[in-house]
Design an enzyme around this catalytic site. Structure first.
Site, PDB file in Angstrom:
ATOM      1  N   LEU A  74       0.860  -1.183   0.000  1.00 58.12           N
ATOM      2  CA  LEU A  74       0.000   0.000   0.000  1.00 58.12           C
ATOM      3  C   LEU A  74       0.896   1.232   0.000  1.00 58.12           C
ATOM      4  O   LEU A  74       1.469   1.609   1.030  1.00 58.12           O
ATOM      5  CB  LEU A  74      -0.914  -0.018   1.225  1.00 58.12           C
ATOM      6  CG  LEU A  74      -1.994   1.056   1.316  1.00 58.12           C
ATOM      7  CD1 LEU A  74      -2.892   1.053   0.096  1.00 58.12           C
ATOM      8  CD2 LEU A  74      -2.817   0.864   2.581  1.00 58.12           C
ATOM      9  N   ASP A 116       8.974   0.652   2.473  1.00 56.92           N
ATOM     10  CA  ASP A 116       9.088   0.389   1.035  1.00 56.92           C
ATOM     11  C   ASP A 116      10.545   0.414   0.589  1.00 56.92           C
ATOM     12  O   ASP A 116      10.990  -0.457  -0.176  1.00 56.92           O
ATOM     13  CB  ASP A 116       8.239   1.379   0.230  1.00 56.92           C
ATOM     14  CG  ASP A 116       8.522   2.837   0.566  1.00 56.92           C
ATOM     15  OD1 ASP A 116       9.169   3.130   1.598  1.00 56.92           O
ATOM     16  OD2 ASP A 116       8.067   3.718  -0.201  1.00 56.92           O
TER      17      ASP A 116
END
Length: 245
Positions: A8, A100
């Site tokens: 996400l 990330d």
């Protein structure tokens, strides 16, 4: 039933089945800052374990974790760790290093070669990893898309998209594309040059993210890895203790 990987991001939601130590076929959707389109939510998979990485707004992250909790027997959320599976993060406080970026590094840490990783999404992130799994830090800047949007917000006559790259453009849309893409390329190239000085060897260049394809023609020896974060999440998943899995 099966295990799935979910990434996400700030503007896109990507997911794929876990296949061995890599991500399988990836699906990607854009999303708003606080909500996911209802039709896409209805099409989410179900399975045994959902492995999740999120850098999105807390409210959206919480709602997605709740939804996945209804579809999977377990939901496991990846967090940045100072050292994991041969990767060592440069940040003194690993919690401040985006998951990330962490997972993108983890995806290639077992290659045992120096690399510069550039993620081109809402932000442009650049990180240096040596051949021994040591992270040497990185940079964060606005991506070309975010640059264009910021300019358009301050001067609406400047288009937020369109245009083609040119070294010396003779059209406003082309000049904007050239300036914003060129700024990203210049930062990536400078980072790689300095990385060669730090390590004594020129590192490979890996690029991922939704904005990466536009930069690939300007970085001829770059390697495009569109599923790099999900691949890193897959590697994180298979290294979890059996009791957690």
């Amino acid at each position: 039933m099966s295990d799935w990987l979910f990434d996400l991001g700030n503007s896109r939601f990507k997911f794929a089945p876990l296949q061995g130590v890599r991500a399988g076929d990836v699906q990607a959707w854009p999303h708003g800052a606080e909500a996911m389109p209802a039709q896409e939510i209805d099409n989410l998979p179900t399975g045994d374990i959902a492995y999740v990485a999120s850098v999105a707004a807390p409210a959206l992250t919480a709602s997605m974790l709740e939804l996945l909790g209804q579809r999977f027997a377990q939901v496991r959320v990846a967090r940045t760790e100072a050292e994991f599976a041969g990767l060592r993060i440069a940040y003194a406080d690993p919690a401040k290093f985006g998951v990330d970026r962490y997972l993108a590094l983890l995806a290639v840490a077992d290659r045992r070669e120096p690399v510069v990783i550039a993620g081109v999404g809402t932000a442009l992130t650049i990180d240096l990893l040596d051949g021994h799994g040591q992270h040497h830090g990185g940079r964060i800047a606005a991506s070309p898309t975010t640059m264009r949007e910021a300019l358009h917000a301050r001067a609406v006559q400047l288009p937020a998209s369109s245009g083609q790259y040119s070294e010396f453009a003779n059209d406003t849309a082309d000049a904007l594309a050239s300036g914003c893409d060129g700024a990203a390329v210049a930062l990536i190239e400078r980072s790689r040059e300095r990385a060669a000085e730090v390590l004594g060897t020129r590192p490979a260049l890996l690029i991922h993210g939704g904005g990466a394809p536009a930069l690939m023609p300007l970085l001829p020896d770059a390697q495009f890895h569109p599923a790099l974060v999900l691949d890193g999440l897959a590697r994180w998943a298979v290294h979890q203790p059996p009791a957690a899995r």
